[in-house]
Structure formats: C-alpha cells, structure tokens
Design an enzyme around this catalytic site. Structure first.
Site, short mmCIF file in Angstrom:
data_model
loop_
_atom_site.label_atom_id
_atom_site.label_comp_id
_atom_site.label_asym_id
_atom_site.label_seq_id
_atom_site.Cartn_x
_atom_site.Cartn_y
_atom_site.Cartn_z
N ASN A 62 0.83 -1.20 0.00
CA ASN A 62 0.00 0.00 0.00
C ASN A 62 0.87 1.25 0.00
O ASN A 62 1.95 1.29 0.58
CB ASN A 62 -1.02 0.00 1.15
CG ASN A 62 -0.42 -0.14 2.53
OD1 ASN A 62 0.45 -0.97 2.76
ND2 ASN A 62 -0.92 0.64 3.48
N GLU A 64 0.35 5.26 0.64
CA GLU A 64 -0.57 6.30 1.12
C GLU A 64 -0.15 7.68 0.64
O GLU A 64 0.96 7.89 0.14
CB GLU A 64 -0.62 6.28 2.66
CG GLU A 64 -1.30 5.06 3.21
CD GLU A 64 -1.41 5.07 4.71
OE1 GLU A 64 -2.10 4.17 5.22
OE2 GLU A 64 -0.85 5.94 5.39
N CYS A 73 -4.05 0.63 -2.57
CA CYS A 73 -3.88 -0.58 -1.78
C CYS A 73 -2.85 -1.51 -2.43
O CYS A 73 -2.61 -1.46 -3.63
CB CYS A 73 -5.21 -1.33 -1.67
SG CYS A 73 -6.51 -0.41 -0.83
N GLU A 75 -3.01 -4.75 -3.02
CA GLU A 75 -3.57 -5.70 -3.98
C GLU A 75 -3.71 -5.07 -5.35
O GLU A 75 -3.38 -5.69 -6.37
CB GLU A 75 -4.93 -6.19 -3.49
CG GLU A 75 -4.88 -6.90 -2.15
CD GLU A 75 -5.08 -6.00 -0.94
OE1 GLU A 75 -5.51 -6.50 0.11
OE2 GLU A 75 -4.79 -4.78 -1.02
N CYS A 112 -10.01 -5.16 0.84
CA CYS A 112 -11.15 -4.24 0.91
C CYS A 112 -12.06 -4.44 -0.30
O CYS A 112 -11.71 -5.12 -1.27
CB CYS A 112 -10.66 -2.80 1.01
SG CYS A 112 -9.99 -2.13 -0.53
N CYS A 115 -10.60 -3.33 -3.73
CA CYS A 115 -9.63 -4.31 -4.25
C CYS A 115 -10.33 -5.55 -4.77
O CYS A 115 -9.95 -6.10 -5.81
CB CYS A 115 -8.61 -4.67 -3.18
SG CYS A 115 -7.43 -3.35 -2.89
#
Length: 161
Positions: A62, A64, A73, A75, A112, A115
């Site tokens: 990830n 940010e 993210c 994934e 999530c 994703c």
C-alpha cells in the site's frame, strides 16, 4: 418476494507451517512487500504477492498519500502492475499479509471492497479463478478458491450494456 442466498467458503490454515511450500513462498513475498509499505498516516501496512502462469511473482504494497483517497492498496498495486507488464499472463494465486504497526494482527485480513472489485475484473478477463490466501502479521491464513467467492454479487460488464 423471493429470497436470493449466496454463500462464500473459506479454508483456514492454523499457521504458516500448514501451507504447501509454493504458497509459503508466496506468503513470504507478501510479508516482505508489507514491510516496505508506505503507510505514514494509517500505520496499517499491507503486502501482496501474485504468482503468474509464466512463473513471475509480482509484489505490491500500500502507498498512502496525505490526501487519503489518492493512495493505493497493495492488492491493486500488484494486480495493475501485473496487468501492465504481463498483459497476457494469468494470475494463478495471490497472497496478502496485513498488520497495524501499533496493534499487530493475528487474524486473517481480507482485501477491501475496492480491491475485490478490481481483482475480480482480472478473474473475469482471464476466465479462470484466482486463489487468494490472506493473513494478518502472523497466525492463521485464510484461503478462498476465487476472488468471486469473496465478492458473491459481482458487478461486471454485463450490466453496462
């Protein structure tokens, strides 16, 4: 009115020692990717590793941003990279490891919703399921035989036409 019911099935390995060796290698790649995540705001680090049918292993973590919605993210970082660099390769398996820096997790952390939607697109495109293994920092590892199993009411191109 009628009832529509869909179920999802997960398989849970009690710890890393219970995993097949090829999956253990993929999990270790996800763990290493997690350690390099850029998560200065949430302190929640995620790493992902994908095994492609050409033998390549792609990792992502990830990333940010102070403007939270601008981050990405692990994934999606990994699967988008795989799609751009190996457009004809199929994703066979995916491993994910996630943890909070200040509160290490010992239960499996699934991807999530955003994703799941992005990953199921690749599963639909390649017309074969992607097995996904996910865990916290340590402890149990959950397995789903496909991404669509984690997103039983899939939004796909069929609704766009």
């Amino acid at each position: 009115m009628k009832e529509i019911k869909k179920e999802s099935t997960l398989f849970v390995f009690e710890d890393l020692k219970a995993l097949p060796s090829e999956i253990l290698n993929l999990i270790h790649k996800a763990i290493e990717a997690r350690k390099n995540a850029y998560a200065p705001y949430s302190n929640f680090q995620v790493g992902a590793a994908l095994l492609l049918d050409n033998g390549e292993i792609i990792t992502g973590n990830n990333q940010e941003n102070a403007s939270y919605p601008s981050g990405l993210c692990a994934e999606r970082t990994a699967i988008y990279y795989a799609g751009s660099q190996y457009p004809d390769a199929k994703v066979l398996q995916m491993a994910i490891s996630a943890t909070a820096k200040n509160n290490p997790t010992e239960t499996p952390i699934p991807p999530c919703g955003a994703c799941r939607q992005a990953m199921v697109e690749y599963e639909i495109k390649q017309e074969t399921p992607i097995a996904i293994y996910f865990m916290g920092e340590k402890g149990a590892v959950a397995k789903s035989n496909s991404i669509s199993n984690l997103l039983p009411f899939t939004f796909d191109k069929s609704v766009l036409f």
